[in-house]
Scaffold this motif. Sequence first.
Motif, short mmCIF file in Angstrom:
data_model
loop_
_atom_site.label_atom_id
_atom_site.label_comp_id
_atom_site.label_asym_id
_atom_site.label_seq_id
_atom_site.Cartn_x
_atom_site.Cartn_y
_atom_site.Cartn_z
N ILE A 1 -13.15 -10.37 -8.01
CA ILE A 1 -12.19 -9.66 -9.33
C ILE A 1 -12.15 -8.26 -8.64
CG2 ILE A 1 -12.11 -8.99 -11.42
CD1 ILE A 1 -12.76 -11.59 -12.48
N ASN A 2 -13.08 -7.65 -8.48
CA ASN A 2 -13.13 -6.20 -7.98
C ASN A 2 -12.25 -6.08 -6.65
OD1 ASN A 2 -13.97 -3.45 -8.84
ND2 ASN A 2 -15.61 -3.68 -7.06
N THR A 3 -12.66 -7.02 -5.79
CA THR A 3 -11.72 -6.74 -4.60
C THR A 3 -10.12 -6.89 -4.80
OG1 THR A 3 -13.48 -7.78 -3.36
CG2 THR A 3 -11.12 -7.92 -2.29
N GLU A 4 -9.62 -7.64 -5.71
CA GLU A 4 -8.30 -7.94 -6.06
C GLU A 4 -7.79 -6.64 -7.04
OE1 GLU A 4 -6.34 -9.73 -4.56
OE2 GLU A 4 -8.12 -10.71 -3.35
N VAL A 5 -8.70 -6.36 -7.82
CA VAL A 5 -8.35 -4.99 -8.61
C VAL A 5 -8.02 -4.06 -7.72
CG1 VAL A 5 -8.93 -3.52 -10.38
CG2 VAL A 5 -8.99 -6.03 -10.95
N THR A 6 -8.96 -3.59 -6.62
CA THR A 6 -8.92 -2.83 -5.69
C THR A 6 -7.70 -2.73 -4.94
OG1 THR A 6 -11.45 -2.48 -6.00
CG2 THR A 6 -10.08 -1.48 -4.19
N ASN A 7 -7.32 -3.97 -4.45
CA ASN A 7 -6.10 -4.11 -3.75
C ASN A 7 -4.92 -3.89 -4.44
OD1 ASN A 7 -7.88 -5.13 -1.53
ND2 ASN A 7 -7.45 -7.15 -1.73
N LEU A 8 -4.95 -4.24 -5.65
CA LEU A 8 -3.76 -3.83 -6.49
C LEU A 8 -3.63 -2.42 -6.69
CD1 LEU A 8 -1.33 -4.83 -8.25
CD2 LEU A 8 -3.05 -5.13 -10.17
N LYS A 9 -4.81 -1.97 -6.91
CA LYS A 9 -4.81 -0.20 -6.99
C LYS A 9 -4.29 0.55 -6.04
CE LYS A 9 -7.85 3.44 -7.83
NZ LYS A 9 -9.20 4.10 -7.89
N GLN B 1 13.89 -1.70 -10.42
CA GLN B 1 13.54 -2.43 -11.69
C GLN B 1 12.63 -3.63 -11.55
OE1 GLN B 1 14.54 -1.90 -15.07
NE2 GLN B 1 13.32 -3.68 -15.37
N ASN B 2 13.01 -4.19 -10.15
CA ASN B 2 12.00 -5.37 -9.75
C ASN B 2 10.54 -4.66 -9.40
OD1 ASN B 2 14.00 -7.06 -9.79
ND2 ASN B 2 14.09 -6.86 -7.61
N LEU B 3 10.62 -3.74 -9.07
CA LEU B 3 9.15 -2.66 -9.02
C LEU B 3 8.36 -2.48 -10.20
CD1 LEU B 3 7.12 -1.79 -6.95
CD2 LEU B 3 8.64 0.41 -7.02
N HIS B 4 9.09 -2.12 -11.10
CA HIS B 4 8.74 -1.81 -12.62
C HIS B 4 8.39 -2.90 -13.21
CE1 HIS B 4 8.67 0.28 -16.04
NE2 HIS B 4 9.16 -0.51 -16.80
N THR B 5 9.07 -4.22 -13.14
CA THR B 5 8.52 -5.43 -13.59
C THR B 5 7.26 -5.90 -12.96
OG1 THR B 5 10.72 -6.15 -14.09
CG2 THR B 5 9.30 -7.80 -14.13
N ALA B 6 7.25 -5.78 -11.69
CA ALA B 6 5.94 -6.35 -11.13
C ALA B 6 4.77 -5.13 -11.52
CB ALA B 6 6.14 -5.93 -9.46
N LEU B 7 4.99 -4.04 -11.73
CA LEU B 7 3.97 -3.29 -12.08
C LEU B 7 3.58 -3.11 -13.42
CD1 LEU B 7 5.06 0.11 -10.60
CD2 LEU B 7 2.94 -1.03 -9.91
N GLN B 8 4.63 -3.85 -14.27
CA GLN B 8 4.36 -3.78 -15.65
C GLN B 8 3.25 -5.46 -15.80
OE1 GLN B 8 8.02 -4.33 -17.65
NE2 GLN B 8 7.51 -2.13 -18.89
N SER C 1 0.08 -8.08 -6.90
CA SER C 1 0.06 -7.23 -5.76
C SER C 1 1.26 -7.70 -4.71
CB SER C 1 -1.35 -7.15 -4.84
OG SER C 1 -2.30 -6.83 -5.63
N ALA C 2 1.39 -9.02 -4.44
CA ALA C 2 2.47 -9.37 -3.67
C ALA C 2 3.70 -9.08 -4.16
CB ALA C 2 2.37 -10.88 -3.34
N MET C 3 4.10 -9.12 -5.41
CA MET C 3 5.27 -8.58 -6.19
C MET C 3 5.60 -7.26 -5.80
SD MET C 3 5.12 -10.94 -9.52
CE MET C 3 6.28 -9.79 -10.39
N VAL C 4 4.38 -6.47 -6.03
CA VAL C 4 4.77 -4.94 -5.91
C VAL C 4 4.99 -4.78 -4.30
CG1 VAL C 4 3.39 -2.64 -5.98
CG2 VAL C 4 3.16 -4.38 -7.76
N PHE C 5 4.31 -5.30 -3.46
CA PHE C 5 4.57 -5.16 -2.14
C PHE C 5 6.00 -5.46 -1.70
CE2 PHE C 5 3.92 -6.03 2.46
CZ PHE C 5 3.70 -5.06 3.11
N ALA C 6 6.37 -6.80 -2.17
CA ALA C 6 7.61 -7.22 -2.00
C ALA C 6 8.84 -6.20 -2.20
CB ALA C 6 7.97 -8.74 -2.51
#
Length: 141
Positions: free
Chosen positions: A42-50, A72-79, A129-134
């Motif tokens: 969990i910590n690894t994935e949270v760190t990756n998202l961060k 807007q897509n980026l905003h949705t992914a971050l939310q 993370s994938a949505m934000v990156f995409a």
Amino acid sequence: MAEVLGTAASALAVIELAAKITKLCAQYGKDVSNAKDDIGRINTEVTNLKAVTESVRKILDGPQGTKLRTSQNLHTALQDGQGELQKLEEDLSPGKSRKAMSRFGLRALKWPFRSEDVQKKVDNFQRCSAMVFAALQVDQT
């Protein structure tokens, strides 16, 4: 412009929540001996998202930030990421009973997830993370 500011605020919220969860995971890592692998995953994935979100924040704060076409897509992914982090923070935050027990010197910290729950959370963070990156990739092209 307001949309970019909202996205920047969401990015900051994700970064702050990820930092809190990293601290909580460190505390669980010290106090709970039977869930070290799950805590680490969990910590690894949270760190990756961060990390992905910090990259987004840098772009949004830079001169190209106002030109993001799919913000807007980026905003949705971050939310979505923020929502997942908030749920995790609630689950990991020590309750009043633990605080009361710690006054008496008892270690009452218990890992609140089963392995299946951890896998779902890991999958959700990877998806966020994938949505934000995409969304970021689309804006860069």
